[in-house]
Scaffold this motif. Sequence first.
Motif, PDB file in Angstrom:
ATOM      1  N   VAL A   1       0.829  -1.201   0.000  1.00 15.96           N
ATOM      2  CA  VAL A   1       0.000   0.000   0.000  1.00 15.96           C
ATOM      3  C   VAL A   1       0.866   1.255   0.000  1.00 15.96           C
ATOM      4  O   VAL A   1       0.606   2.226  -0.720  1.00 15.96           O
ATOM      5  N   LEU A   2       1.938   1.250   0.773  1.00 12.44           N
ATOM      6  CA  LEU A   2       2.803   2.429   0.891  1.00 12.44           C
ATOM      7  C   LEU A   2       3.759   2.571  -0.279  1.00 12.44           C
ATOM      8  O   LEU A   2       4.318   3.655  -0.502  1.00 12.44           O
ATOM      9  N   GLY A   3       3.997   1.483  -1.006  1.00 17.18           N
ATOM     10  CA  GLY A   3       4.823   1.551  -2.203  1.00 17.18           C
ATOM     11  C   GLY A   3       6.294   1.732  -1.908  1.00 17.18           C
ATOM     12  O   GLY A   3       6.795   1.360  -0.842  1.00 17.18           O
ATOM     13  N   ALA A   4       7.011   2.358  -2.838  1.00 14.83           N
ATOM     14  CA  ALA A   4       8.461   2.477  -2.734  1.00 14.83           C
ATOM     15  C   ALA A   4       8.893   3.235  -1.481  1.00 14.83           C
ATOM     16  O   ALA A   4       9.962   2.978  -0.920  1.00 14.83           O
TER      17      ALA A   4
ATOM     18  N   SER B   1       7.980   2.887   1.404  1.00 13.69           N
ATOM     19  CA  SER B   1       8.092   2.014   2.574  1.00 13.69           C
ATOM     20  C   SER B   1       9.513   1.484   2.757  1.00 13.69           C
ATOM     21  O   SER B   1       9.836   0.953   3.826  1.00 13.69           O
ATOM     22  N   MET B   2      10.348   1.647   1.747  1.00 14.58           N
ATOM     23  CA  MET B   2      11.722   1.165   1.825  1.00 14.58           C
ATOM     24  C   MET B   2      12.650   2.153   2.509  1.00 14.58           C
ATOM     25  O   MET B   2      13.812   1.841   2.766  1.00 14.58           O
ATOM     26  N   LEU B   3      12.152   3.347   2.811  1.00 16.14           N
ATOM     27  CA  LEU B   3      12.997   4.391   3.377  1.00 16.14           C
ATOM     28  C   LEU B   3      12.617   4.661   4.822  1.00 16.14           C
ATOM     29  O   LEU B   3      11.426   4.742   5.157  1.00 16.14           O
ATOM     30  N   THR B   4      13.619   4.816   5.687  1.00 13.89           N
ATOM     31  CA  THR B   4      13.353   5.212   7.063  1.00 13.89           C
ATOM     32  C   THR B   4      13.121   6.718   7.123  1.00 13.89           C
ATOM     33  O   THR B   4      13.503   7.462   6.221  1.00 13.89           O
ATOM     34  N   ARG B   5      12.495   7.144   8.216  1.00  9.88           N
ATOM     35  CA  ARG B   5      12.181   8.569   8.361  1.00  9.88           C
ATOM     36  C   ARG B   5      13.412   9.399   8.662  1.00  9.88           C
ATOM     37  O   ARG B   5      13.419  10.608   8.462  1.00  9.88           O
ATOM     38  N   GLY B   6      14.435   8.782   9.207  1.00 11.76           N
ATOM     39  CA  GLY B   6      15.642   9.508   9.549  1.00 11.76           C
ATOM     40  C   GLY B   6      16.714   8.562  10.039  1.00 11.76           C
ATOM     41  O   GLY B   6      16.473   7.364  10.243  1.00 11.76           O
ATOM     42  N   ALA B   7      17.920   9.083  10.222  1.00 12.57           N
ATOM     43  CA  ALA B   7      19.045   8.271  10.676  1.00 12.57           C
ATOM     44  C   ALA B   7      18.961   8.088  12.190  1.00 12.57           C
ATOM     45  O   ALA B   7      18.402   8.933  12.906  1.00 12.57           O
TER      46      ALA B   7
END
Length: 415
Positions: free
Chosen positions: A351-354, A356-362
Motif C-alpha cells: 500500500v505504501l509503495g516504494a 516504505s523502503m525508506l526510514t524517516r531519519g538516521a
Amino acid sequence: MEAVDPHAERHADGAGGDTRDEREFREEVRDWLDANLTGDFARARGRGGPGRDHEAFDVRLAWERHMAAAGWTCIGWPEEYGGRGASIRHQVVFHEEYALAEAPAPVNHMGEHLLGPTLIELGTPRQRDRFLARITAVDELWCQGYSEPGAGSDLAAVATRADLVGDHWVVNGHKVWTSHADQADRCFAIVRTEPGSRRQQGLSCLLIPMDRPGVHVRPITQLTGASGFCEVFFDDARTDAADIVGAPGDGWRVAMTTLGFERGVSMLGRQVGYERELRRLVEAARANGAADDPLIADRLVQAWIGVRTMRFTALRTMAGLRDGAPGPEASTGKIHWARWHRALGELAMDVLGAGSMLTRGAPYDLDAWQRLFLFSRADTVYAGTDEIQRDIIAERVLGLPKDRGPRPPEDRRGR
C-alpha cells in the motif's frame, strides 16, 4: 470501498450481540476506562504490544497497577484468588473494550494470563498464597522460560537441567526468546530434572527468581531496533525445592496447561487491535490512491474477511473451554492470526509503495508500518511455530499417528 465508521468495531462487537447483563458490564468497563485514561495514561494510549514492548514501559506498569487498585486485573480468576469470577462472555467484553479504548498494552500478561491460571489449577496452596496476590497487584512480573537454542518450539527437546541439592534446585542451561526477561522478577521455566530422560519424560516446571546469583539476562536486538526478547543463562542458579509446579517429572502436563491458557480469552482483544490496524491501513490506502488498484482493494477486503473470521474462531474456542482452558483446537487460532498478521504487514508495504523502503531519519527511525512489517515476520514463529501448531492439531485433534521420521533441521524458535 465505502467509508469506514470509526465506531464500527463497537457496533459489530458491542451491544448488538450482548445480553442485558453484558451490556451493563460493557458500559461499566467503558465508563471506567474513559474516566481513568487521562493525563500520562492517556498519552500512553496505543503504546506497547508485540515489537513495541519497550514503549512507555514505566507508564504502562503504573497504569496496570492503577487498574489493579480498582479491581480490573485478573477479572476471570475466582474471587478467592483476587479476581472477579467474571464469566467468559464478561471477559470477552472487557478485552474488547480495553482494545477499543486503545489502552496501553499490558506488562503483566505472563503472570495474569499464563502462570496465574496454571497455579490456580495445578499449584499448591502455598504457591497460590505466595504468588497470586502479587500477580493481581502487579507487584511481581513474570517471564516464560520455554524455548532454547537447540529446541525452539520443540518443548520436549529442552536440555536446561535442574538438580535437587538439599532444599534447593540448582539450574544450569540457556533459554532464548524469553519475552521481557530483562523486566521480570521471576521466571517459570521448563527444565529437565531426571538425568538421562528423553522427550516429554523427566521435565519439570520451576519458579525461578531472576535476581539470584547465577541468572544472567542478555536482551536480543531485533530488526525493529527493539529488544523485547532476551537470552537467559542459568549458571548454578538456585530456587527453593518447593518452587516446583506439580510433581517432579510432571512438567509436560504443566506446560500444556499453560499453553492452553495462552490461547485464551485475551485473543479477543488482540483481534480488535488487528481490526484497528486494518482500518488505518484502509485509510492510508485511500489517502495515497492505492485503494484504486483493484488488486490492492481485493486484498484489503480479504484481510477484513480474515480478521472477522479470526473473531469467530476465537469465540468458538472460548465456547469449547475444558476445565477453564482451551483445548488443542486453539492451535487453529494461532495459525490463523499469525499468518493473517504477517500478510497484513506485507500488504502495508504494498500500500505504501516504494516509500516504505525508506526510514524517516538516521540511523534507523522506523514508522509504525515498517515496525509492523518487520516484527510480523516473527508471528508464525514465536509462541509456537506454525509447524508445531500443525503437529498439535494432527496428533491431538485429528488423532493422526506421530511422525516418526527424522525431524527437520531448521531452527524452530518460539517463546
